[in-house]
Design a protein around this motif. Sequence first.
Motif, PDB file in Angstrom:
ATOM      1  N   TRP A   1       0.806  -1.213   0.000  1.00 33.80           N
ATOM      2  CA  TRP A   1       0.000   0.000   0.000  1.00 33.80           C
ATOM      3  C   TRP A   1       0.843   1.269   0.000  1.00 33.80           C
ATOM      4  CZ3 TRP A   1      -4.228   1.583  -1.787  1.00 33.80           C
ATOM      5  CH2 TRP A   1      -4.737   2.814  -1.430  1.00 33.80           C
TER       6      TRP A   1
ATOM      7  N   GLU B   1       0.243   4.128  -2.597  1.00 32.84           N
ATOM      8  CA  GLU B   1      -0.054   5.476  -2.102  1.00 32.84           C
ATOM      9  C   GLU B   1       0.915   6.497  -2.701  1.00 32.84           C
ATOM     10  OE1 GLU B   1      -1.454   7.360   2.128  1.00 32.84           O
ATOM     11  OE2 GLU B   1       0.029   5.762   2.152  1.00 32.84           O
TER      12      GLU B   1
ATOM     13  N   ARG C   1     -10.066   0.561  -1.943  1.00 31.20           N
ATOM     14  CA  ARG C   1      -9.030   1.227  -1.144  1.00 31.20           C
ATOM     15  C   ARG C   1      -8.707   2.602  -1.714  1.00 31.20           C
ATOM     16  NH1 ARG C   1      -5.335  -1.727   2.196  1.00 31.20           N
ATOM     17  NH2 ARG C   1      -4.535   0.348   2.594  1.00 31.20           N
TER      18      ARG C   1
END
Length: 141
Positions: free
Chosen positions: A45, A49, A87
């Motif tokens: 992640w 990100e 997400r």
Amino acid sequence: MPDLSTFLQGLATAWKDAEVRPTHRTKPAAERWWRARPGPFEHAWQVVEGWLEAEPTTMAKALMDRLAHAVPDAYTSKAQLRTLQQRIKAWLAEKAKDLILGKLRNLAIARTAYSALVVRRSIAEAQKIKSERVATARQCT
């Protein structure tokens, strides 16, 4: 096979049998807030990100392709595309909140910190006054 008149007579009392229909199912009391299993993007992640911060308009499918090329062992099937989309949607919503409410949040934090400082100062002043009164009372006796 029942005839039509028997069927029609039974309609008057059919509601008493409490027929359960899918539309009459009870809803669960509350939604689950915990995760049943670890997230598939837990380890990747931070990379995703970073990509989102560099290019926030990138689609989840393109990011999934990048991730499949970067970590082919874990993401070659691309079965987690929907999870990645969810997400990213949550991440974008949080960034939008920060953009809109960022100054208000910072102001609220500053007010809270100032209030705590004022309370600490007033407690210190009250303790000082109390100690002065006790010292004065001792001198008088």
